[in-house]
Write an enzyme that holds these catalytic residues in place. Structure first.
Site, PDB file in Angstrom:
ATOM      1  N   HIS A  76      15.224  22.993 100.377  1.00  0.00           N
ATOM      2  CA  HIS A  76      13.781  22.774 100.320  1.00  0.00           C
ATOM      3  C   HIS A  76      13.301  22.402  98.916  1.00  0.00           C
ATOM      4  CE1 HIS A  76      13.946  27.145  99.314  1.00  0.00           C
ATOM      5  NE2 HIS A  76      12.879  26.875  98.579  1.00  0.00           N
ATOM      6  N   SER A  92      30.272  42.593  94.438  1.00  0.00           N
ATOM      7  CA  SER A  92      29.174  41.648  94.279  1.00  0.00           C
ATOM      8  C   SER A  92      28.443  41.955  92.984  1.00  0.00           C
ATOM      9  CB  SER A  92      28.215  41.745  95.467  1.00  0.00           C
ATOM     10  OG  SER A  92      27.141  40.845  95.315  1.00  0.00           O
ATOM     11  N   HIS A 107      26.282  35.046  88.719  1.00  0.00           N
ATOM     12  CA  HIS A 107      26.594  35.697  89.991  1.00  0.00           C
ATOM     13  C   HIS A 107      28.098  35.616  90.210  1.00  0.00           C
ATOM     14  CE1 HIS A 107      27.736  34.691  94.239  1.00  0.00           C
ATOM     15  NE2 HIS A 107      27.223  35.895  94.434  1.00  0.00           N
ATOM     16  N   ASN A 134      31.100  37.176  93.262  1.00  0.00           N
ATOM     17  CA  ASN A 134      31.545  38.103  94.296  1.00  0.00           C
ATOM     18  C   ASN A 134      32.881  37.645  94.850  1.00  0.00           C
ATOM     19  OD1 ASN A 134      31.362  36.940  97.227  1.00  0.00           O
ATOM     20  ND2 ASN A 134      29.514  36.201  96.215  1.00  0.00           N
ATOM     21  N   THR A 135      33.681  38.598  95.272  1.00  0.00           N
ATOM     22  CA  THR A 135      34.897  38.307  96.030  1.00  0.00           C
ATOM     23  C   THR A 135      34.999  39.341  97.137  1.00  0.00           C
ATOM     24  OG1 THR A 135      36.281  39.616  94.516  1.00  0.00           O
ATOM     25  CG2 THR A 135      36.170  37.243  94.116  1.00  0.00           C
ATOM     26  N   ARG A 136      35.587  38.955  98.252  1.00  0.00           N
ATOM     27  CA  ARG A 136      35.599  39.843  99.406  1.00  0.00           C
ATOM     28  C   ARG A 136      36.757  39.507 100.342  1.00  0.00           C
ATOM     29  NH1 ARG A 136      31.674  36.176  99.456  1.00  0.00           N
ATOM     30  NH2 ARG A 136      31.656  34.624 101.124  1.00  0.00           N
ATOM     31  N   HIS A 160      20.802  39.436  85.416  1.00  0.00           N
ATOM     32  CA  HIS A 160      19.617  38.783  84.890  1.00  0.00           C
ATOM     33  C   HIS A 160      19.431  39.283  83.455  1.00  0.00           C
ATOM     34  CE1 HIS A 160      18.545  37.194  88.817  1.00  0.00           C
ATOM     35  NE2 HIS A 160      18.723  38.402  89.327  1.00  0.00           N
TER      36      HIS A 160
END
Length: 294
Positions: free
Chosen positions: A194, A116, A130, A132-134, A120
């Site tokens: 939101h 992950s 960003h 990530n791999t999993r 910034h």
């Protein structure tokens, strides 16, 4: 069962981590002109993380690598972990509801490994990113997940085009339908209800991915990881020397607030990591060092 595949996946995520850490520290060394070039080049601080099961027994762990206050990166984390044990009741219920996996209550064992990354940047013209791999395994099913997405506070259409084109080039060998499907998946996943807007300019994403062919699915997961550096590094090279204003920095901090909202309210990985007892500092590594709200 699946011990060889687990070991292979875990080793790959660690290898990808090492490649990225090396590339990011090289960026710090080469940044010798423009904003922040007078600072010392940043270096990753590496901490071993451990996960304990409810009974206190060892349940795996990983490496948390964080760089703060560099020339190019204000804060970047590259974490890898391999954890295992049994899912708690809440995690079992969420897994069964989301994936429709029977038998979780009877045998709630799991194994998970992945990488992950969240970066910034110092210069607001350089986009945050960003990746990530999993891989996730239970006695009842296995699957892959992950992707990468770009989060500029000041968007440049040519940067967005390069990021997406590079990902498409890495996915197309697996079939022409993969890139448009994973792009649409990212657009849906990285949406903030939101705020009624996307978190960034998208990328690629998949979850619960299992065709039944482990080798093919793992190869796709590897190419998602391989696409990251060629998709992102040219954007950093292009933007890191640009001058910026206080207004640009203010725009960056407000956008970081949006990023933090998404990760704390909606991100599945954040929720899973905290619910399964992983190191909270590693789980919350994605949060920016500074942010603001209007």
């Amino acid at each position: 069962m699946f011990d060889t595949e687990k070991a292979t996946a875990s080793a790959w995520f660690r290898s990808l981590r090492d490649q990225i850490v090396t590339a990011f520290e090289a960026l710090e060394d080469s940044h010798d002109t423009g904003p922040f070039s007078e600072a010392a080049p940043g270096r990753f601080e590496v901490k071993e993380t451990r996960r304990q099961s409810e009974d206190g027994s060892d349940a795996g762990g990983g490496l948390m690598s964080v760089m703060r206050g560099g020339r190019v990166f204000e804060k970047v984390g590259v974490n890898v972990s391999t954890v295992y044990g049994t899912l708690g009741e809440r995690a079992q219920q969420a897994m069964a509801a989301r994936k429709g996996i029977p038998g979780m209550a009877d045998d709630p064992r799991f194994w998970a490994s992945g990488i992950s990354l969240v970066a910034h940047m110092q210069n607001p013209h350089v986009p945050a990113v960003h990746m990530n791999t999993r891989m996730f395994w239970t006695p009842h099913a296995w699957w892959f997940g992950g992707g990468s997405d770009l989060n500029p506070c000041i968007e440049y259409p040519e940067d967005t085009a390069h990021f997406h084109a590079t990902q498409k080039a890495h996915l197309d060998p697996h079939g022409p339908g993969h890139y448009p499907r994973l792009k649409e998946w990212a657009d849906e996943y990285f949406y903030i209800p939101h705020r009624k807007r996307a978190r960034g300019v998208g990328g690629i994403f998949m979850d619960d991915y299992c065709t039944g062919d482990w080798q093919a699915d793992f190869a796709l997961t590897q190419d998602i990881g391989r696409a990251f550096l060629p998709a992102f590094l040219p954007l950093v090279e292009r933007r890191r020397v640009q001058p910026f204003t206080e207004a640009d920095k203010d725009t960056q901090l407000i956008h970081r607030g949006l990023y933090a909202e998404y990760n704390l309210v909606y991100d599945r990985g954040t929720k899973f990591g905290l619910e399964t007892g992983h190191d909270p500092d590693a789980v919350l590594m994605s949060l920016p060092p500074l942010a603001k709200w209007v």
